[in-house]
Design an enzyme around this catalytic site. Sequence first.
Site, PDB file in Angstrom:
ATOM      1  N   GLY A 173       0.793  -1.303   0.076  1.00  0.00           N
ATOM      2  CA  GLY A 173      -0.262  -0.249  -0.013  1.00  0.00           C
ATOM      3  C   GLY A 173       0.791   1.259   0.011  1.00  0.00           C
ATOM      4  O   GLY A 173       1.780   1.264  -0.618  1.00  0.00           O
ATOM      5  N   SER A 174       0.465   2.258   0.810  1.00  0.00           N
ATOM      6  CA  SER A 174       0.971   3.535   0.760  1.00  0.00           C
ATOM      7  C   SER A 174       2.668   3.519   1.219  1.00  0.00           C
ATOM      8  O   SER A 174       3.091   4.409   1.236  1.00  0.00           O
ATOM      9  CB  SER A 174       0.277   4.399   1.417  1.00  0.00           C
ATOM     10  OG  SER A 174      -0.895   4.804   0.456  1.00  0.00           O
ATOM     11  N   THR A 175       2.866   2.428   2.013  1.00  0.00           N
ATOM     12  CA  THR A 175       4.431   2.562   2.468  1.00  0.00           C
ATOM     13  C   THR A 175       5.204   2.449   1.552  1.00  0.00           C
ATOM     14  O   THR A 175       6.339   2.402   1.615  1.00  0.00           O
ATOM     15  CB  THR A 175       4.462   1.347   3.577  1.00  0.00           C
ATOM     16  OG1 THR A 175       4.127   0.049   2.839  1.00  0.00           O
ATOM     17  CG2 THR A 175       3.492   1.330   4.849  1.00  0.00           C
TER      18      THR A 175
END
Lengths: 630, 382
Positions: A319-321
Amino acid sequence: MKPDLDRHKLFSRRAMLIGTGQFALMGALVARMYYLQVLERDKYATLAEENRISLRLIQPARGRLVDRFGEVLAANRQSYRAVVIAEKVGDVKQMVDMLSTVIEISDRDRKKFMKEARRKRAFVPITVRDNLDWQEVSRIEVNTPDLQGVFVESGQTRDYPLGADAAHALGFVAAVSEAEQTGDPLLELPTFRIGKLGVEKTYDTILRGKAGRSQVEVNAHGRIIKELSRVEPVPGTDLVLTLDRGLQAFVSDRLREEPSASAVVLDVHTGQVLALGSQPSFDPLKFHDGIDHKSWRLLNGAETKPLINKALNGEFAPGSTFKMCVALAALEAGLITPQTRFVCRGVKVLGGARFHCWKRGGHGSVALKWGIKQSCDVYFYEVARRCGVDRIAAMANRLGLGAPVGIDIKGEKPGFIPTAAWKFATLGEKWQPGEDLVAGIGQGYITTTPLQLAVMTARMVNGGRGVVPHISRDNLTEEGLKPREYEKAPDLGISKRSLGLIVDAMSGVVNESGGTARRGRIDEPGMSMGGKTGTAQVRRITAAERARGVKKNRDLPWKLRDHGLFVGFGPVDEPRYAVSVVLQHGSSSRYAVPVARDIMRETLWRDPLNLGPAERARKQAASAEGGEEN
Amino acid sequence: MAISALRANSEYLSVFAKLGRVSWPLVLLTAVIASIGFTLLYSAAGADFDKWAASMLMRYLVGLGLMFMIAVVDLKFWLRSAYFIYLGGIALLVVVELQGVSSGGATRWIALPGGTRLQPSEIMKIGLVIALARYFHSTTIEDVGKIRYLIAPVVLIMIPAAMVLKQPDLGTTLMLMATGVAVLFVAGVRMWKFATIGAIGLLAIPIAWASLKDYQKLRVLTFLDPESDPLGSGYHIIQSKIALGSGGIAGKGFLKGTQSHLKFLPEQQTDFIFTILAEEFGMMGGLFLLGVFAAIVVVSMVIAVRSRNQFGRILAMGLSINFFLYFFINLAMVMGLIPVVGVPLPMVSYGGTVMIALMVGFGFIQCVHVHRDMAIHRTDPS
């Protein structure tokens, strides 16, 4: 048929010759039997009856596992069991009844014993009860006159003070299976145990030690009359791990509040693993004496997979990591600058497809730092579109994603980072620009393990050095354990300037207004954390659903909820630790943030260099008073 | 494959008629041997049937089924397939070479799904005999006298022998070569040639000695003088002799052997299983076992001599010799007459492939018996 008749005759003649020869050889066997069993009988009978020398192996004590401060993580405990030798007992059943008045014997133990007693030979000791405590041992000893044929045998049991809290990292020991036999007689001892998972498995060879030998004289009943010679066993080497026992316990405790979660804490400069948690977990001792069928089914069949070490073997979309990877790839390629702005209106349209930002109204004009702080999807769609998947993949690989990172625990999963060439080669399809966008927010084909995410974070905040995570303090080489050479971690060739921008933005995520992880802020003096949130979708959101209003994750069945992720580091100004937290189906990163905050706070609190406010105040007072220490 | 073969022959005999022609004494004798095996494995496991005996029983039953299947297939079908069977065996040996499973320093097995292991060298023994039988089926009595007709069979023997020696497996290599030489003998190769080879063999001993591995040299040396290293490599032989000797004439009684249950002899369920029989049932037990073995050899040889075709004769004879070598080498080894070379006691020692391979071998012998009156011309198949 004439020639065949000749052949047949010749064959029959030769067959007769062979037959005669065979009978002569069998005659030799008979003669030999006669010689050994009739003529020499007395000699061998004496040998068998009296002075029989038996070579017995003495099991070595397994090496202990200790944490970085010398606290015990795995040791051996002397254990006692009550055994009965049937031929020394009149009535076995009666004896067990008698014994049950002295120590507790469960129905299960009793059944097992009676079954074995019927099958085994009368002089073989059969276990009635395992794990006797001291009181029970002494009660048996006191009642020896009434308990003819009952003996107490001692053995060693592996002991894990942390129990389930470190089961995945340390692994466990269990009986040697048939397939693991190598011909080494030590492995054939029924009580010998070898490492089956985690550190116990990776370092099994040095933990095992060397068997001792005892040459004993035994009588016809197998009883030892005297020991003739003895070579003491060499105990296994103690292994110092990089784990911090207290932190490990804390992490496991904290993760237990979630149905399924994992976390990794790394030293960013060395790659040392300080804690490695995966929940739910299991009791490592369950396997020591063989796990029963029901427990095994329960453990193996559970939806939350307690036997899997999710920190190493769980592959999740980051995801956004993943957005830092995307930003670094673009920065390093010169495709964006910190000032490059894109406008977010809540959705990006590409080739007729709509790619949504998590924020419905959009973020307006966004540059790098705001993009990371707000985790703006449209900003990263645009960056990824400019960058292309192959540049992103190259950066991700450098940061440790897409391949096993090489931790010294067997069975680590590689995760996956796609490239255009990969897709063409395996699926036979061209990489679509829309897929660049999906990759830009860490979704699609991309998967990573929690360990990889921690390594990625460590490599970003330690100045771009390719540290490799490890859990044993020393390196196992062919000559044994050797101290590791940390200065050898290679420079990954990422500019300090780009890394600085990323670290600053990640600090903003937690510590500045507008950051998505404000609740992760650590306020204690001398402590701080930066990081990045991530929510990984596990199901597709349809346009209709979007119009209706996306269902709240916590209202969905567990299996359909999003994964909640957070990667962090601390302290902000001089990063020493990286942490990654993945809540499997944890709904959202917002639930991962407080977990990571608590873990990082505890990590910093326990750092010997970081004395903590109270300790620091005392130290200051002490040095102001006397000052003789410095 | 088997179906079409059955149909091709149905003009002569139905499957039931064939089953009626099976040698039931041979079936009975193998059952007796197998039962002795289950009994000894039960004793070796400390009166535990499930540990080893149960799985051997399963393999025996599977083998029994295979035996009947092979027996009723037309012998001509096996004649035509002979070289393919041989090549199949070679292919399996190549697989061992490429991705075999190692254990105790030797690579002899192929891992099968489900955790079982296959030992192709056991299958190769049958493949070799059937290929040699096929070859000598087509040669005339004059051909066999010429040296150039011996090149092919020698190559047939040497290829698998060399591959098995490389694993390394000395016992199986010796068995392959001995079986091959014995087949050459019954096929009618001239006596003086064997004498010449024998002489060369004697001269080659020093060279062979130099090429042996250290552990193999050690085995020969301790065989010559076991007492020199009573707790090291001579241990097996000494303990084995004690087990035999102390058994006496009548034995110590079932499950009462002390040598085995006191763990003086490790791994007793495999090569040294005869020691249990000799210790617990004494010389009587040993003679009984040997008698049954001898009966099997005699019945097989009679089957060979009775056959009206050369292929069947050599096939049955070769397999019977192979069986003889199995138990002779094993017993001689256990009794301390020859060095320990690692050959199991057929159908008794614990081990899956050997049991199946032996039953397949008996299947071929039965097949020769079922088709004993079938004359197959030398040039058939051309």
